[in-house]
Scaffold this motif. Structure first.
Motif, PDB file in Angstrom:
ATOM      1  N   PHE A 174       2.489  -0.199  12.693  1.00 32.22           N
ATOM      2  CA  PHE A 174       1.165   0.337  13.019  1.00 32.22           C
ATOM      3  C   PHE A 174       0.811   0.155  14.487  1.00 32.22           C
ATOM      4  O   PHE A 174       1.248  -0.791  15.133  1.00 32.22           O
ATOM      5  CB  PHE A 174       0.088  -0.358  12.173  1.00 32.22           C
ATOM      6  CG  PHE A 174       0.192  -0.043  10.716  1.00 32.22           C
ATOM      7  CD1 PHE A 174       0.302   1.270  10.285  1.00 32.22           C
ATOM      8  CD2 PHE A 174       0.162  -1.055   9.775  1.00 32.22           C
ATOM      9  CE1 PHE A 174       0.384   1.572   8.942  1.00 32.22           C
ATOM     10  CE2 PHE A 174       0.253  -0.773   8.428  1.00 32.22           C
ATOM     11  CZ  PHE A 174       0.365   0.539   8.004  1.00 32.22           C
TER      12      PHE A 174
ATOM     13  N   SER B  61      -5.970   4.163  13.802  1.00 29.10           N
ATOM     14  CA  SER B  61      -5.528   4.977  12.661  1.00 29.10           C
ATOM     15  C   SER B  61      -6.079   6.398  12.721  1.00 29.10           C
ATOM     16  O   SER B  61      -5.818   7.206  11.851  1.00 29.10           O
ATOM     17  CB  SER B  61      -6.013   4.311  11.367  1.00 29.10           C
ATOM     18  OG  SER B  61      -7.410   4.110  11.434  1.00 29.10           O
TER      19      SER B  61
ATOM     20  N   THR C 283      -3.628   7.969  10.090  1.00 25.21           N
ATOM     21  CA  THR C 283      -3.883   8.521   8.747  1.00 25.21           C
ATOM     22  C   THR C 283      -4.887   9.678   8.792  1.00 25.21           C
ATOM     23  O   THR C 283      -5.063  10.373   7.804  1.00 25.21           O
ATOM     24  CB  THR C 283      -4.462   7.425   7.819  1.00 25.21           C
ATOM     25  OG1 THR C 283      -5.636   6.882   8.433  1.00 25.21           O
ATOM     26  CG2 THR C 283      -3.451   6.316   7.577  1.00 25.21           C
TER      27      THR C 283
ATOM     28  N   THR D 288       1.442  10.250   5.509  1.00 23.40           N
ATOM     29  CA  THR D 288       1.202   8.982   6.196  1.00 23.40           C
ATOM     30  C   THR D 288       2.321   8.005   5.827  1.00 23.40           C
ATOM     31  O   THR D 288       3.143   8.284   4.942  1.00 23.40           O
ATOM     32  CB  THR D 288      -0.144   8.376   5.767  1.00 23.40           C
ATOM     33  OG1 THR D 288      -0.057   8.078   4.374  1.00 23.40           O
ATOM     34  CG2 THR D 288      -1.288   9.344   5.995  1.00 23.40           C
TER      35      THR D 288
END
Ligand code: SAM
Length: 329
Positions: free
Chosen positions: A2, A12, A59, A86
């Protein structure tokens, strides 16, 4: 995998501006004289950039501008984003922010291409005032038709963004309350930020969260409802449960500490804050033939340098290196 910045914020949420052209000339956003200033990239290049960000845990992708519906190929782009997954295998959350002028004809094709949601900007709910703000005649009917077409296409709940300027459209607050209830939309008031071409911002012109809540309560009592930590809007419903209001208060209640966003401009520069004074030339790297891995490394490095917070209203505030229409709101 991430993306995180050096303050530990997980990134995100990607916003891509696909043009800085706009068919409206809203008085608080554009000077009225200047046109587009930055080049556009082929749609395929934005799609590649998005796919690389998705590998890094993005996302949610929001397409914006300028006016994104002016861009040929947006429906195909939404279709491409709809095919991405995702890191946990879910479909992307795909949103568009638009002035709604062309939405009546595009809502269904966008929904068919798997658009998740749409946000429509409206700064008045009355035709004449709407025209004075946008400096375009007959826009209100087009936008209202666009909002209803989006609802028909299943893009619910449609969100409406409204920027209030004291003495100009702050008398529309309760009219927006009624509009939310009658049209079944979620109205989001956004505090005016110093990102306009004409540099007219002053603290006095900002209509703050507290004032909006107070004035809306005079129309009908509101009840605050829960919102996710990373969600920028404080959310309220009217006491009878009909009609939702949100307030995004970057000036009076900054939320930079929870910011999960990164932006890519129409010419392919990464901006890590609306108020960034420097950008990271991802397009330049890509056009130079960079591999996905090289682009991933570049993105990680850029995000690592994300600004801790904005400095609106503080002495020595340095204006952003671009204005809103050229960043992508
Ligand atoms: N053309 C599209 C639209 O109208 O939604 C997308 C771009 S527009 C720049 C995105 C959003 O930014 C709009 O809701 C607009 O009202 C908001 N906006 C523009 N200038 C702003 C400012 N200085 N402060 C707060 N919001 C602003």
């Amino acid at each position: 995998m991430f993306l995180h910045d050096k303050f530990g914020r997980r990134i995100s949420d990607l916003r891509i501006s696909i043009t800085d052209r706009c068919n409206y000339r809203c008085v608080y956003c554009r000077s009225g004289n200047d046109g587009p200033q930055f080049p556009e990239m082929p749609i395929a290049d934005y799609v590649r950039i998005a796919s690389i960000f998705v590998k890094l845990g993005i996302t949610k992708v929001r397409l914006t501008g300028g006016e994104p519906l002016l861009r040929k190929g947006i429906v195909e782009m939404v279709g491409e984003l709809g095919r991405m997954r995702t890191l946990d295998g879910s479909p992307l959350d795909i949103a568009v922010t638009t002035n709604g002028h062309l939405l009546a004809e595009m809502a269904q094709p966008l929904a068919d291409a798997n658009l998740t949601r749409v946000t429509v900007s409206m700064d008045a709910v009355e035709a004449e005032r709407f025209a004075r703000i946008t400096r375009v005649p007959n826009g209100y009917e087009h936008v209202l038709a666009g909002v209803r077409a989006a609802q028909q296409a299943g893009l619910n709940p449609v969100k409406i963004n409204c920027v209030l300027l004291r003495g100009f459209n702050d008398d529309q607050i309760t009219a927006f309350g009624r509009f939310a209830r009658e049209e079944g939309v979620a109205v989001r008031f956004i505090e005016f930020m110093p990102l306009e071409e004409d540099r007219v911002w002053s603290p006095e012109i900002v209509v703050t969260l507290d004032e909006i809540v107070r004035r809306m309560k005079e129309f009908m009592p509101l009840r605050e409802i829960a919102h996710a930590r990373s969600e920028t809007a404080r959310r309220y419903v009217f006491e009878d449960g009909q009609g939702e209001i949100g307030i995004i208060a970057p000036v009076s209640h900054p939320f930079c500490g929870h910011c999960s966003r990164v932006r890519v401009t129409s010419d392919g520069k990464i901006r890590t804050s609306l108020f960034s004074v420097r950008e990271h030339d991802l397009a330049g790297l890509m056009l130079g033939g960079a591999s996905d891995d090289e682009m991933i490394e570049f993105i990680r490095h850029a995000v690592d340098q994300k600004e801790e917070r904005h400095h609106i209203g503080e002495p020595g505030f340095i204006p952003a290196s671009r204005t809103m229409v050229h960043i992508g709101g």
